[in-house]
Design an enzyme around this catalytic site. Sequence first.
Site, PDB file in Angstrom:
ATOM      1  N   ASN A  87       0.799  -1.227   0.000  1.00  0.00           N
ATOM      2  CA  ASN A  87       0.000   0.000   0.000  1.00  0.00           C
ATOM      3  C   ASN A  87       0.829   1.273   0.000  1.00  0.00           C
ATOM      4  O   ASN A  87       0.302   2.349   0.284  1.00  0.00           O
ATOM      5  CB  ASN A  87      -0.944  -0.013   1.196  1.00  0.00           C
ATOM      6  CG  ASN A  87      -1.775  -1.278   1.262  1.00  0.00           C
ATOM      7  OD1 ASN A  87      -1.638  -2.071   2.193  1.00  0.00           O
ATOM      8  ND2 ASN A  87      -2.601  -1.513   0.251  1.00  0.00           N
ATOM      9  N   ILE A  94       0.876   6.880   0.053  1.00  0.00           N
ATOM     10  CA  ILE A  94       0.208   5.874   0.874  1.00  0.00           C
ATOM     11  C   ILE A  94      -1.235   5.714   0.434  1.00  0.00           C
ATOM     12  O   ILE A  94      -1.965   6.698   0.277  1.00  0.00           O
ATOM     13  CB  ILE A  94       0.246   6.270   2.363  1.00  0.00           C
ATOM     14  CG1 ILE A  94       1.693   6.415   2.842  1.00  0.00           C
ATOM     15  CG2 ILE A  94      -0.492   5.241   3.216  1.00  0.00           C
ATOM     16  CD1 ILE A  94       1.826   7.030   4.216  1.00  0.00           C
ATOM     17  N   CYS A  95      -1.647   4.467   0.234  1.00  0.00           N
ATOM     18  CA  CYS A  95      -3.037   4.173  -0.119  1.00  0.00           C
ATOM     19  C   CYS A  95      -3.703   3.476   1.064  1.00  0.00           C
ATOM     20  O   CYS A  95      -3.385   2.325   1.387  1.00  0.00           O
ATOM     21  CB  CYS A  95      -3.100   3.277  -1.360  1.00  0.00           C
ATOM     22  SG  CYS A  95      -4.787   2.852  -1.852  1.00  0.00           S
ATOM     23  N   VAL A  96      -4.590   4.189   1.735  1.00  0.00           N
ATOM     24  CA  VAL A  96      -5.361   3.607   2.835  1.00  0.00           C
ATOM     25  C   VAL A  96      -6.708   4.313   2.842  1.00  0.00           C
ATOM     26  O   VAL A  96      -6.810   5.501   2.528  1.00  0.00           O
ATOM     27  CB  VAL A  96      -4.613   3.776   4.186  1.00  0.00           C
ATOM     28  CG1 VAL A  96      -4.447   5.246   4.540  1.00  0.00           C
ATOM     29  CG2 VAL A  96      -5.313   3.027   5.311  1.00  0.00           C
TER      30      VAL A  96
END
Length: 229
Positions: A87, A94-96
Amino acid sequence: MNSNVENLPPQVLRLVYKEVTALAADPPEGIKIYPSEEDITELHTAIEGPEGTPFAGGIFRMRLVLGKDFPAAPPKGYFLTKIFHPNVGHKGEICVNVLKRDWRAELGLRHVLLTIKCLLIHPNPESALNEEAGRLLLEDYAEYASRARLLTEIHAMGGPGGTSGGPPEPGEGPQPKKHAGDPNKRAVVTIASSGANGNGANSGSGGSNSISEPPKNRTSDTQGESSVD
């Protein structure tokens, strides 16, 4: 990337200042906070790699950037320390979900930091930015863990090529715009402290209206940054 101090309303700046001051005084476990007196809209942190993961023993530097629409829009997050994680993109983005569709203004920065730390424990291969890391996590965990551990040892454990976990050196990565000639835009501390006197906010039990930044003592092996959609 430019500073957003001049783009945020004074009441938002006061709230951000209050929250950042509280975070610096009482940070989440395993996370250090490095506020900036020059730009309160950019928060640098250092996250300890959780035990039981390939990141254990490492210190991962990260930054949160508050855009002009904060808190209606989520902050953007970037890892500055290189990390092999599904992620985290190759440029540190950042991928969240909490930084995207699950964001709500009342969540606050503490919740964001805790969520990103939990991401080191429970990666989500379904929303991978690093497709190779996501594939290995699903198909060959031993190889994934080996790769993640190798980058942790190289970049997050201090020594040559690593990081000591402190705040970034001047000139490291895209820098916010400076307002050297304009005292009204030079630092948010003045805005926040004056607002606090008139609106009942405060900066902590010590009564100080300034935040000191720890000594800068790291190397410059970091990633660049890019925007997260």
